[in-house]
Design a protein around this motif. Structure first.
Motif, PDB file in Angstrom:
ATOM      1  N   GLY A 116     -18.786   9.569  -8.432  1.00  0.00           N
ATOM      2  CA  GLY A 116     -17.624   8.689  -8.372  1.00  0.00           C
ATOM      3  C   GLY A 116     -16.515   9.125  -9.305  1.00  0.00           C
ATOM      4  N   VAL A 117     -16.881   9.474 -10.539  1.00  0.00           N
ATOM      5  CA  VAL A 117     -15.882   9.942 -11.506  1.00  0.00           C
ATOM      6  C   VAL A 117     -15.239  11.231 -11.010  1.00  0.00           C
ATOM      7  CG1 VAL A 117     -15.556  10.844 -13.836  1.00  0.00           C
ATOM      8  CG2 VAL A 117     -16.987   8.827 -13.470  1.00  0.00           C
ATOM      9  N   ASP A 118     -16.070  12.137 -10.474  1.00  0.00           N
ATOM     10  CA  ASP A 118     -15.568  13.399  -9.935  1.00  0.00           C
ATOM     11  C   ASP A 118     -14.587  13.143  -8.797  1.00  0.00           C
ATOM     12  OD1 ASP A 118     -15.316  16.145  -9.545  1.00  0.00           O
ATOM     13  OD2 ASP A 118     -16.946  16.184  -8.091  1.00  0.00           O
ATOM     14  N   ALA A 119     -14.912  12.178  -7.939  1.00  0.00           N
ATOM     15  CA  ALA A 119     -14.043  11.871  -6.801  1.00  0.00           C
ATOM     16  C   ALA A 119     -12.701  11.317  -7.265  1.00  0.00           C
ATOM     17  CB  ALA A 119     -14.733  10.871  -5.874  1.00  0.00           C
ATOM     18  N   LYS A 120     -12.717  10.489  -8.299  1.00  0.00           N
ATOM     19  CA  LYS A 120     -11.452   9.935  -8.799  1.00  0.00           C
ATOM     20  C   LYS A 120     -10.586  11.029  -9.414  1.00  0.00           C
ATOM     21  CE  LYS A 120     -12.861   6.475 -11.376  1.00  0.00           C
ATOM     22  NZ  LYS A 120     -12.765   5.254 -12.196  1.00  0.00           N
ATOM     23  N   TYR A 121     -11.221  11.975 -10.113  1.00  0.00           N
ATOM     24  CA  TYR A 121     -10.471  13.120 -10.631  1.00  0.00           C
ATOM     25  C   TYR A 121      -9.890  13.937  -9.473  1.00  0.00           C
ATOM     26  CZ  TYR A 121     -11.607  12.808 -15.598  1.00  0.00           C
ATOM     27  OH  TYR A 121     -11.679  12.422 -16.911  1.00  0.00           O
ATOM     28  N   ASP A 122     -10.689  14.106  -8.426  1.00  0.00           N
ATOM     29  CA  ASP A 122     -10.195  14.845  -7.265  1.00  0.00           C
ATOM     30  C   ASP A 122      -8.961  14.175  -6.677  1.00  0.00           C
ATOM     31  OD1 ASP A 122     -12.266  16.576  -7.582  1.00  0.00           O
ATOM     32  OD2 ASP A 122     -13.504  15.752  -5.966  1.00  0.00           O
ATOM     33  N   ALA A 123      -8.981  12.830  -6.641  1.00  0.00           N
ATOM     34  CA  ALA A 123      -7.835  12.103  -6.101  1.00  0.00           C
ATOM     35  C   ALA A 123      -6.586  12.347  -6.946  1.00  0.00           C
ATOM     36  CB  ALA A 123      -8.144  10.603  -6.042  1.00  0.00           C
ATOM     37  N   LEU A 124      -6.767  12.363  -8.262  1.00  0.00           N
ATOM     38  CA  LEU A 124      -5.624  12.628  -9.135  1.00  0.00           C
ATOM     39  C   LEU A 124      -5.107  14.053  -8.933  1.00  0.00           C
ATOM     40  CD1 LEU A 124      -6.811  10.926 -12.457  1.00  0.00           C
ATOM     41  CD2 LEU A 124      -5.191  10.053 -10.764  1.00  0.00           C
ATOM     42  N   VAL A 125      -6.036  14.997  -8.734  1.00  0.00           N
ATOM     43  CA  VAL A 125      -5.633  16.384  -8.501  1.00  0.00           C
ATOM     44  C   VAL A 125      -4.900  16.500  -7.162  1.00  0.00           C
ATOM     45  CG1 VAL A 125      -6.488  18.720  -8.107  1.00  0.00           C
ATOM     46  CG2 VAL A 125      -7.439  17.344  -9.942  1.00  0.00           C
ATOM     47  N   SER A 126      -5.382  15.795  -6.152  1.00  0.00           N
ATOM     48  CA  SER A 126      -4.702  15.816  -4.855  1.00  0.00           C
ATOM     49  C   SER A 126      -3.306  15.215  -4.981  1.00  0.00           C
ATOM     50  CB  SER A 126      -5.514  15.029  -3.816  1.00  0.00           C
ATOM     51  OG  SER A 126      -6.760  15.654  -3.579  1.00  0.00           O
ATOM     52  N   LEU A 127      -3.197  14.179  -5.811  1.00  0.00           N
ATOM     53  CA  LEU A 127      -1.884  13.597  -6.055  1.00  0.00           C
ATOM     54  C   LEU A 127      -0.955  14.623  -6.705  1.00  0.00           C
ATOM     55  CD1 LEU A 127      -0.019  11.131  -6.064  1.00  0.00           C
ATOM     56  CD2 LEU A 127      -1.016  10.481  -8.281  1.00  0.00           C
ATOM     57  N   ALA A 128      -1.515  15.390  -7.636  1.00  0.00           N
ATOM     58  CA  ALA A 128      -0.717  16.434  -8.276  1.00  0.00           C
ATOM     59  C   ALA A 128      -0.323  17.508  -7.260  1.00  0.00           C
ATOM     60  CB  ALA A 128      -1.508  17.066  -9.414  1.00  0.00           C
ATOM     61  N   THR A 129      -1.217  17.802  -6.313  1.00  0.00           N
ATOM     62  CA  THR A 129      -0.900  18.760  -5.251  1.00  0.00           C
ATOM     63  C   THR A 129       0.270  18.258  -4.412  1.00  0.00           C
ATOM     64  OG1 THR A 129      -3.224  19.423  -5.125  1.00  0.00           O
ATOM     65  CG2 THR A 129      -1.823  19.982  -3.249  1.00  0.00           C
ATOM     66  N   LEU A 130       0.258  16.963  -4.129  1.00  0.00           N
ATOM     67  CA  LEU A 130       1.351  16.363  -3.366  1.00  0.00           C
ATOM     68  C   LEU A 130       2.666  16.487  -4.116  1.00  0.00           C
ATOM     69  CD1 LEU A 130       2.219  14.713  -0.877  1.00  0.00           C
ATOM     70  CD2 LEU A 130       1.620  12.639  -2.158  1.00  0.00           C
ATOM     71  N   VAL A 131       2.612  16.210  -5.421  1.00  0.00           N
ATOM     72  CA  VAL A 131       3.820  16.334  -6.247  1.00  0.00           C
ATOM     73  C   VAL A 131       4.311  17.782  -6.258  1.00  0.00           C
ATOM     74  CG1 VAL A 131       4.727  16.140  -8.596  1.00  0.00           C
ATOM     75  CG2 VAL A 131       3.231  14.355  -7.677  1.00  0.00           C
ATOM     76  N   ALA A 132       3.356  18.732  -6.367  1.00  0.00           N
ATOM     77  CA  ALA A 132       3.728  20.147  -6.378  1.00  0.00           C
ATOM     78  C   ALA A 132       4.382  20.544  -5.061  1.00  0.00           C
ATOM     79  CB  ALA A 132       2.494  21.008  -6.635  1.00  0.00           C
ATOM     80  N   ALA A 133       3.884  19.990  -3.950  1.00  0.00           N
ATOM     81  CA  ALA A 133       4.476  20.289  -2.641  1.00  0.00           C
ATOM     82  C   ALA A 133       5.907  19.776  -2.565  1.00  0.00           C
ATOM     83  CB  ALA A 133       3.624  19.667  -1.541  1.00  0.00           C
ATOM     84  N   LEU A 134       6.121  18.567  -3.078  1.00  0.00           N
ATOM     85  CA  LEU A 134       7.472  18.010  -3.082  1.00  0.00           C
ATOM     86  C   LEU A 134       8.415  18.847  -3.946  1.00  0.00           C
ATOM     87  CD1 LEU A 134       6.595  14.199  -3.322  1.00  0.00           C
ATOM     88  CD2 LEU A 134       7.437  15.445  -1.316  1.00  0.00           C
ATOM     89  N   ILE A 135       7.905  19.297  -5.104  1.00  0.00           N
ATOM     90  CA  ILE A 135       8.714  20.149  -5.980  1.00  0.00           C
ATOM     91  C   ILE A 135       9.050  21.460  -5.279  1.00  0.00           C
ATOM     92  CG2 ILE A 135       8.661  21.511  -8.115  1.00  0.00           C
ATOM     93  CD1 ILE A 135       7.019  19.274  -9.375  1.00  0.00           C
TER      94      ILE A 135
END
Length: 375
Positions: free
Chosen positions: A156-175
Protein backbone atom coordinates in the motif's frame (compact mmCIF):
# COMPACT_ATOMS: atom_id res chain seq x y z
CA UNK A 1 -4.57 -27.53 16.76
CA UNK A 2 -7.69 -26.00 15.27
CA UNK A 3 -7.15 -22.75 13.38
CA UNK A 4 -9.26 -19.95 14.92
CA UNK A 5 -12.08 -18.52 12.81
CA UNK A 6 -10.39 -15.10 13.04
CA UNK A 7 -7.36 -16.52 11.22
CA UNK A 8 -9.54 -17.74 8.36
CA UNK A 9 -11.18 -14.30 8.15
CA UNK A 10 -7.79 -12.56 8.12
CA UNK A 11 -6.50 -14.82 5.35
CA UNK A 12 -9.59 -14.21 3.23
CA UNK A 13 -9.24 -10.44 3.61
CA UNK A 14 -5.56 -10.53 2.59
CA UNK A 15 -6.28 -12.80 -0.40
CA UNK A 16 -9.18 -10.61 -1.54
CA UNK A 17 -7.11 -7.45 -1.21
CA UNK A 18 -4.22 -9.10 -3.06
CA UNK A 19 -6.54 -10.15 -5.91
CA UNK A 20 -7.84 -6.58 -6.21
CA UNK A 21 -4.22 -5.41 -6.36
CA UNK A 22 -3.36 -7.89 -9.12
CA UNK A 23 -6.29 -6.92 -11.35
CA UNK A 24 -5.83 -3.18 -10.77
CA UNK A 25 -2.08 -3.21 -11.40
CA UNK A 26 -2.36 -5.27 -14.58
CA UNK A 27 -4.94 -2.84 -15.97
CA UNK A 28 -2.85 0.18 -14.97
CA UNK A 29 0.29 -1.40 -16.43
CA UNK A 30 -1.46 -1.94 -19.76
CA UNK A 31 -2.70 1.65 -19.94
CA UNK A 32 0.63 3.15 -18.90
CA UNK A 33 2.60 0.87 -21.20
CA UNK A 34 0.57 1.97 -24.21
CA UNK A 35 0.86 5.64 -23.23
CA UNK A 36 4.60 5.33 -22.60
CA UNK A 37 5.30 3.61 -25.94
CA UNK A 38 3.18 6.06 -27.91
CA UNK A 39 4.64 9.13 -26.21
CA UNK A 40 8.19 7.78 -26.01
CA UNK A 41 8.33 8.54 -22.27
CA UNK A 42 10.78 6.32 -20.35
CA UNK A 43 9.23 7.51 -17.07
CA UNK A 44 5.76 6.27 -18.02
CA UNK A 45 7.14 2.96 -19.35
CA UNK A 46 9.08 2.38 -16.12
CA UNK A 47 5.98 3.25 -14.14
CA UNK A 48 4.10 0.58 -16.11
CA UNK A 49 6.82 -1.96 -15.35
CA UNK A 50 6.53 -1.00 -11.69
CA UNK A 51 2.81 -1.78 -11.84
CA UNK A 52 3.62 -5.27 -13.12
CA UNK A 53 6.06 -5.77 -10.25
CA UNK A 54 3.31 -4.65 -7.86
CA UNK A 55 0.98 -7.26 -9.37
CA UNK A 56 3.65 -9.92 -8.88
CA UNK A 57 4.04 -8.74 -5.27
CA UNK A 58 0.32 -9.30 -4.72
CA UNK A 59 0.65 -12.84 -6.11
CA UNK A 60 3.52 -13.54 -3.69
CA UNK A 61 1.49 -12.09 -0.82
CA UNK A 62 -1.41 -14.44 -1.56
CA UNK A 63 0.88 -17.47 -1.87
CA UNK A 64 2.69 -16.48 1.34
CA UNK A 65 -0.54 -16.18 3.32
CA UNK A 66 -1.73 -19.56 2.01
CA UNK A 67 1.50 -21.29 3.07
CA UNK A 68 1.66 -19.44 6.40
CA UNK A 69 -1.86 -20.61 7.29
CA UNK A 70 -0.82 -24.27 7.30
CA UNK A 71 -1.47 -25.87 10.66
CA UNK A 72 1.42 -26.69 13.02
CA UNK A 73 3.07 -30.06 12.55
CA UNK A 74 5.72 -32.12 14.32
CA UNK A 75 8.57 -30.35 12.49
CA UNK A 76 7.09 -26.88 13.02
CA UNK A 77 5.07 -26.96 16.26
CA UNK A 78 4.69 -23.16 16.32
CA UNK A 79 3.15 -23.06 12.86
CA UNK A 80 4.34 -21.55 9.60
CA UNK A 81 3.48 -17.89 10.19
CA UNK A 82 7.00 -16.61 9.48
CA UNK A 83 6.50 -17.52 5.82
CA UNK A 84 4.68 -14.18 5.57
CA UNK A 85 7.92 -12.45 6.53
CA UNK A 86 9.80 -14.47 3.91
CA UNK A 87 7.25 -13.44 1.28
CA UNK A 88 7.80 -9.80 2.26
CA UNK A 89 11.54 -10.30 1.70
CA UNK A 90 10.88 -11.75 -1.77
CA UNK A 91 8.69 -8.73 -2.57
CA UNK A 92 11.47 -6.41 -1.44
CA UNK A 93 14.00 -8.19 -3.66
CA UNK A 94 11.67 -7.83 -6.67
CA UNK A 95 11.25 -4.12 -5.96
CA UNK A 96 14.99 -3.76 -5.51
CA UNK A 97 15.69 -5.48 -8.84
CA UNK A 98 13.09 -3.37 -10.63
CA UNK A 99 14.55 -0.20 -9.15
CA UNK A 100 18.09 -1.18 -10.14
CA UNK A 101 17.17 -2.01 -13.75
CA UNK A 102 15.11 1.16 -14.17
CA UNK A 103 17.90 3.27 -12.72
CA UNK A 104 20.32 1.95 -15.32
CA UNK A 105 17.85 2.63 -18.14
CA UNK A 106 17.15 6.13 -16.84
CA UNK A 107 20.85 6.98 -16.72
CA UNK A 108 21.18 5.78 -20.33
CA UNK A 109 18.35 8.11 -21.33
CA UNK A 110 20.00 11.00 -19.49
CA UNK A 111 23.23 10.40 -21.39
CA UNK A 112 21.41 9.84 -24.70
CA UNK A 113 18.15 11.83 -24.39
CA UNK A 114 15.07 11.15 -26.50
CA UNK A 115 12.22 13.59 -26.84
CA UNK A 116 8.82 12.47 -25.55
CA UNK A 117 5.61 13.02 -27.50
CA UNK A 118 2.59 13.56 -25.25
CA UNK A 119 -0.98 14.24 -26.31
CA UNK A 120 -4.19 15.09 -24.49
CA UNK A 121 -5.39 11.46 -24.36
CA UNK A 122 -2.16 10.22 -22.78
CA UNK A 123 -2.25 12.97 -20.16
CA UNK A 124 -5.84 12.08 -19.22
CA UNK A 125 -4.90 8.40 -18.87
CA UNK A 126 -1.96 9.30 -16.61
CA UNK A 127 -4.24 11.52 -14.47
CA UNK A 128 -6.78 8.69 -14.10
CA UNK A 129 -3.93 6.31 -13.22
CA UNK A 130 -2.76 8.66 -10.46
CA UNK A 131 -6.20 8.68 -8.82
CA UNK A 132 -6.63 4.92 -9.22
CA UNK A 133 -3.18 4.05 -7.89
CA UNK A 134 -3.48 6.32 -4.85
CA UNK A 135 -6.92 4.91 -4.00
CA UNK A 136 -5.59 1.35 -4.37
CA UNK A 137 -2.57 2.16 -2.19
CA UNK A 138 -4.68 3.75 0.54
CA UNK A 139 -7.10 0.81 0.55
CA UNK A 140 -4.30 -1.77 0.62
CA UNK A 141 -2.36 -0.01 3.40
CA UNK A 142 -5.41 0.48 5.62
CA UNK A 143 -6.44 -3.15 5.13
CA UNK A 144 -2.89 -4.31 5.94
CA UNK A 145 -2.86 -2.27 9.14
CA UNK A 146 -6.26 -3.64 10.13
CA UNK A 147 -5.26 -7.30 9.69
CA UNK A 148 -1.59 -6.85 10.73
CA UNK A 149 -0.10 -7.82 7.35
CA UNK A 150 3.36 -6.38 6.65
CA UNK A 151 3.14 -7.39 2.99
CA UNK A 152 -0.10 -5.50 2.44
CA UNK A 153 1.11 -2.43 4.32
CA UNK A 154 4.31 -2.36 2.27
CA UNK A 155 2.38 -2.78 -0.96
CA UNK A 156 0.00 0.00 0.00
CA UNK A 157 2.77 2.45 0.89
CA UNK A 158 4.59 1.54 -2.32
CA UNK A 159 1.42 2.14 -4.34
CA UNK A 160 0.90 5.58 -2.80
CA UNK A 161 4.49 6.51 -3.65
CA UNK A 162 3.87 5.28 -7.18
CA UNK A 163 0.84 7.56 -7.40
CA UNK A 164 2.93 10.55 -6.35
CA UNK A 165 5.57 9.61 -8.93
CA UNK A 166 2.90 9.31 -11.62
CA UNK A 167 1.67 12.73 -10.60
CA UNK A 168 5.20 14.04 -11.04
CA UNK A 169 5.29 12.38 -14.48
CA UNK A 170 2.12 14.25 -15.37
CA UNK A 171 3.66 17.52 -14.22
CA UNK A 172 6.81 16.76 -16.25
CA UNK A 173 4.66 16.13 -19.34
CA UNK A 174 2.92 19.47 -18.90
CA UNK A 175 6.29 21.20 -18.48
CA UNK A 176 7.51 19.48 -21.65
CA UNK A 177 4.47 20.65 -23.61
CA UNK A 178 4.50 24.20 -22.28
CA UNK A 179 8.20 24.98 -21.93
CA UNK A 180 9.83 22.33 -24.11
CA UNK A 181 11.93 20.96 -21.24
CA UNK A 182 12.45 17.18 -21.19
CA UNK A 183 12.54 15.84 -17.61
CA UNK A 184 11.40 12.26 -18.21
CA UNK A 185 14.80 10.57 -17.85
CA UNK A 186 15.55 12.44 -14.64
CA UNK A 187 12.12 11.54 -13.35
CA UNK A 188 12.84 7.91 -14.22
CA UNK A 189 15.92 8.10 -12.02
CA UNK A 190 13.81 9.50 -9.17
CA UNK A 191 11.30 6.66 -9.59
CA UNK A 192 14.18 4.18 -9.43
CA UNK A 193 15.55 5.77 -6.26
CA UNK A 194 12.11 5.58 -4.62
CA UNK A 195 11.79 1.91 -5.56
CA UNK A 196 15.21 1.13 -4.12
CA UNK A 197 14.37 3.08 -0.95
CA UNK A 198 11.09 1.17 -0.53
CA UNK A 199 12.88 -2.15 -1.00
CA UNK A 200 15.50 -1.24 1.59
CA UNK A 201 12.86 -0.30 4.17
CA UNK A 202 10.91 -3.54 3.65
CA UNK A 203 14.07 -5.62 3.92
CA UNK A 204 15.25 -3.78 7.01
CA UNK A 205 11.96 -4.10 8.90
CA UNK A 206 11.27 -7.70 7.90
CA UNK A 207 14.77 -9.01 8.61
CA UNK A 208 14.62 -7.24 11.97
CA UNK A 209 11.48 -9.22 12.85
CA UNK A 210 13.08 -12.49 11.79
CA UNK A 211 16.12 -11.72 13.93
CA UNK A 212 13.90 -10.95 16.92
CA UNK A 213 13.22 -7.24 17.21
CA UNK A 214 12.18 -5.51 20.41
CA UNK A 215 8.41 -4.96 20.67
CA UNK A 216 7.09 -1.45 21.12
CA UNK A 217 7.44 0.16 24.54
CA UNK A 218 3.73 1.00 24.44
CA UNK A 219 2.76 -2.66 24.05
CA UNK A 220 5.06 -3.91 26.81
CA UNK A 221 3.88 -1.23 29.22
CA UNK A 222 0.25 -2.14 28.54
CA UNK A 223 0.93 -5.83 29.20
CA UNK A 224 2.86 -5.01 32.38
CA UNK A 225 -0.10 -2.88 33.55
CA UNK A 226 -2.50 -5.79 33.00
CA UNK A 227 -0.24 -8.27 34.81
CA UNK A 228 0.49 -5.95 37.75
CA UNK A 229 -3.21 -5.18 38.08
CA UNK A 230 -4.01 -8.65 39.47
CA UNK A 231 -4.39 -8.98 43.21
CA UNK A 232 -1.44 -10.88 44.62
CA UNK A 233 1.06 -9.61 42.02
CA UNK A 234 3.66 -7.44 43.74
CA UNK A 235 5.82 -6.87 40.68
CA UNK A 236 6.23 -8.02 37.07
CA UNK A 237 9.52 -8.40 35.20
CA UNK A 238 11.34 -10.17 32.36
CA UNK A 239 8.60 -9.81 29.74
CA UNK A 240 9.85 -11.61 26.64
CA UNK A 241 8.32 -12.27 23.21
CA UNK A 242 8.93 -14.75 20.40
CA UNK A 243 7.43 -13.73 17.05
CA UNK A 244 6.24 -16.68 14.95
CA UNK A 245 4.42 -14.55 12.39
CA UNK A 246 1.69 -11.88 12.35
CA UNK A 247 -0.75 -12.47 15.22
CA UNK A 248 1.34 -15.46 16.38
CA UNK A 249 3.21 -14.05 19.38
CA UNK A 250 4.35 -16.25 22.26
CA UNK A 251 5.84 -14.79 25.43
CA UNK A 252 6.75 -15.21 29.05
CA UNK A 253 6.86 -13.05 32.17
CA UNK A 254 7.99 -13.30 35.78
CA UNK A 255 5.77 -12.12 38.61
CA UNK A 256 6.68 -11.38 42.20
CA UNK A 257 4.34 -12.84 44.83
CA UNK A 258 4.40 -13.10 48.60
CA UNK A 259 6.68 -15.92 49.74
CA UNK A 260 3.83 -17.60 51.65
CA UNK A 261 1.56 -17.85 48.60
CA UNK A 262 0.44 -21.46 48.08
CA UNK A 263 0.96 -23.45 44.91
CA UNK A 264 -2.80 -23.57 44.34
CA UNK A 265 -3.05 -19.78 44.59
CA UNK A 266 -0.12 -19.32 42.20
CA UNK A 267 -1.66 -21.74 39.72
CA UNK A 268 -4.99 -19.89 39.73
CA UNK A 269 -3.25 -16.51 39.47
CA UNK A 270 -1.04 -17.46 36.53
CA UNK A 271 -4.01 -18.90 34.62
CA UNK A 272 -5.97 -15.66 35.10
CA UNK A 273 -2.98 -13.65 33.87
CA UNK A 274 -2.53 -15.85 30.79
CA UNK A 275 -6.22 -15.64 29.89
CA UNK A 276 -6.34 -11.86 30.35
CA UNK A 277 -3.25 -11.19 28.23
CA UNK A 278 -4.47 -13.47 25.44
CA UNK A 279 -7.95 -11.93 25.45
CA UNK A 280 -6.66 -8.35 25.24
CA UNK A 281 -3.48 -8.69 23.14
CA UNK A 282 -3.82 -12.07 21.36
CA UNK A 283 -0.45 -13.02 22.86
CA UNK A 284 0.13 -16.43 24.45
CA UNK A 285 2.07 -16.29 27.73
CA UNK A 286 3.27 -19.87 27.78
CA UNK A 287 5.25 -19.30 30.98
CA UNK A 288 4.56 -17.19 34.05
CA UNK A 289 7.61 -17.53 36.27
CA UNK A 290 7.58 -16.82 40.00
CA UNK A 291 9.77 -14.68 42.24
CA UNK A 292 9.12 -15.08 45.99
CA UNK A 293 8.86 -11.74 47.82
CA UNK A 294 9.98 -11.55 51.45
CA UNK A 295 11.24 -7.97 51.75
CA UNK A 296 8.65 -7.32 54.44
CA UNK A 297 11.21 -9.02 56.70
CA UNK A 298 13.39 -6.24 58.19
CA UNK A 299 16.67 -8.05 57.56
CA UNK A 300 15.71 -8.84 53.95
CA UNK A 301 14.61 -5.24 53.36
CA UNK A 302 17.88 -3.93 54.79
CA UNK A 303 20.08 -6.16 52.63
CA UNK A 304 17.96 -5.46 49.54
CA UNK A 305 18.33 -1.69 49.92
CA UNK A 306 22.08 -2.04 50.46
CA UNK A 307 22.56 -4.26 47.41
CA UNK A 308 20.35 -2.00 45.29
CA UNK A 309 22.47 1.00 46.30
CA UNK A 310 25.66 -0.85 45.32
CA UNK A 311 24.23 -2.06 42.01
CA UNK A 312 22.99 1.37 40.94
CA UNK A 313 26.37 2.90 41.69
CA UNK A 314 27.41 1.28 38.39
CA UNK A 315 26.43 3.49 35.46
CA UNK A 316 24.78 0.92 33.18
CA UNK A 317 22.80 -1.09 35.75
CA UNK A 318 19.14 -0.26 35.08
CA UNK A 319 17.33 -2.64 37.46
CA UNK A 320 17.63 -5.39 40.03
CA UNK A 321 14.68 -7.68 40.75
CA UNK A 322 13.75 -11.14 41.97
CA UNK A 323 15.53 -10.49 45.27
CA UNK A 324 15.17 -13.22 47.90
CA UNK A 325 16.97 -13.72 51.20
CA UNK A 326 17.06 -17.22 52.67
CA UNK A 327 18.55 -16.40 56.06
CA UNK A 328 18.58 -19.97 57.49
CA UNK A 329 20.61 -21.13 54.45
CA UNK A 330 22.60 -17.88 54.30
CA UNK A 331 21.64 -17.43 50.64
CA UNK A 332 20.90 -14.29 48.61
CA UNK A 333 19.57 -14.38 45.05
CA UNK A 334 18.59 -11.63 42.62
CA UNK A 335 18.78 -10.63 38.94
CA UNK A 336 20.71 -7.67 37.55
CA UNK A 337 19.71 -5.92 34.33
CA UNK A 338 22.63 -4.33 32.49
CA UNK A 339 21.69 -1.84 29.79
CA UNK A 340 22.55 -2.74 26.19
CA UNK A 341 24.35 0.61 25.97
CA UNK A 342 27.09 -0.63 28.32
CA UNK A 343 30.48 -0.82 26.54
CA UNK A 344 31.05 -4.24 28.15
CA UNK A 345 27.89 -5.73 29.67
CA UNK A 346 29.73 -8.73 31.12
CA UNK A 347 32.38 -6.52 32.77
CA UNK A 348 29.67 -4.38 34.38
CA UNK A 349 27.93 -7.49 35.70
CA UNK A 350 31.17 -8.91 37.10
CA UNK A 351 31.89 -5.62 38.87
CA UNK A 352 28.49 -5.74 40.59
CA UNK A 353 29.05 -9.35 41.64
CA UNK A 354 32.48 -8.57 43.02
CA UNK A 355 31.20 -5.66 45.08
CA UNK A 356 28.24 -7.61 46.52
CA UNK A 357 30.41 -10.63 47.35
CA UNK A 358 32.84 -8.38 49.19
CA UNK A 359 29.98 -6.92 51.23
CA UNK A 360 28.41 -10.32 52.05
CA UNK A 361 31.25 -12.87 52.17
CA UNK A 362 29.35 -15.21 54.50
CA UNK A 363 26.40 -15.66 52.14
CA UNK A 364 25.99 -17.85 49.10
CA UNK A 365 25.18 -15.47 46.24
CA UNK A 366 23.07 -16.50 43.24
CA UNK A 367 23.26 -13.53 40.89
CA UNK A 368 21.85 -13.72 37.37
CA UNK A 369 22.70 -11.28 34.61
CA UNK A 370 19.48 -10.32 32.88
CA UNK A 371 18.62 -8.20 29.86
CA UNK A 372 15.72 -5.90 29.15
CA UNK A 373 14.02 -7.57 26.21
CA UNK A 374 10.82 -5.57 26.30
CA UNK A 375 11.55 -1.88 26.08
Amino acid sequence: MEVPQAAYSRDKIIIRTGAIGIISNVILAAFKGVVGLISGSIAVVLDAVNNLSDALSSVITIVGVHLASKQPDRAHPFGHGRIEYLSAIVIAVIILYTGGVSLVESIKKIIHPQAANYNAVSLVIIAVAVAAKFSLGLYTQKTGERVNSDSLVASGVDAKYDALVSLATLVAALISLIFGLSLEAYLGAIISALLIKTAYEILRDTISKLLGSRPSLELTNEIYDVVRGFEGVIGAYDLMFHDYGPDKMVGSVHIEVASDTTAAQIDALTRRIQNAVFAKFNIILDTVGIYAFNRNDPRAAEIYEHIKQMAFSHEFVSQIHGFYLDEPKRSISFDVIVDFAAPDMEATFRAVCKQVRAAYPNYTLIITRDSDYSG
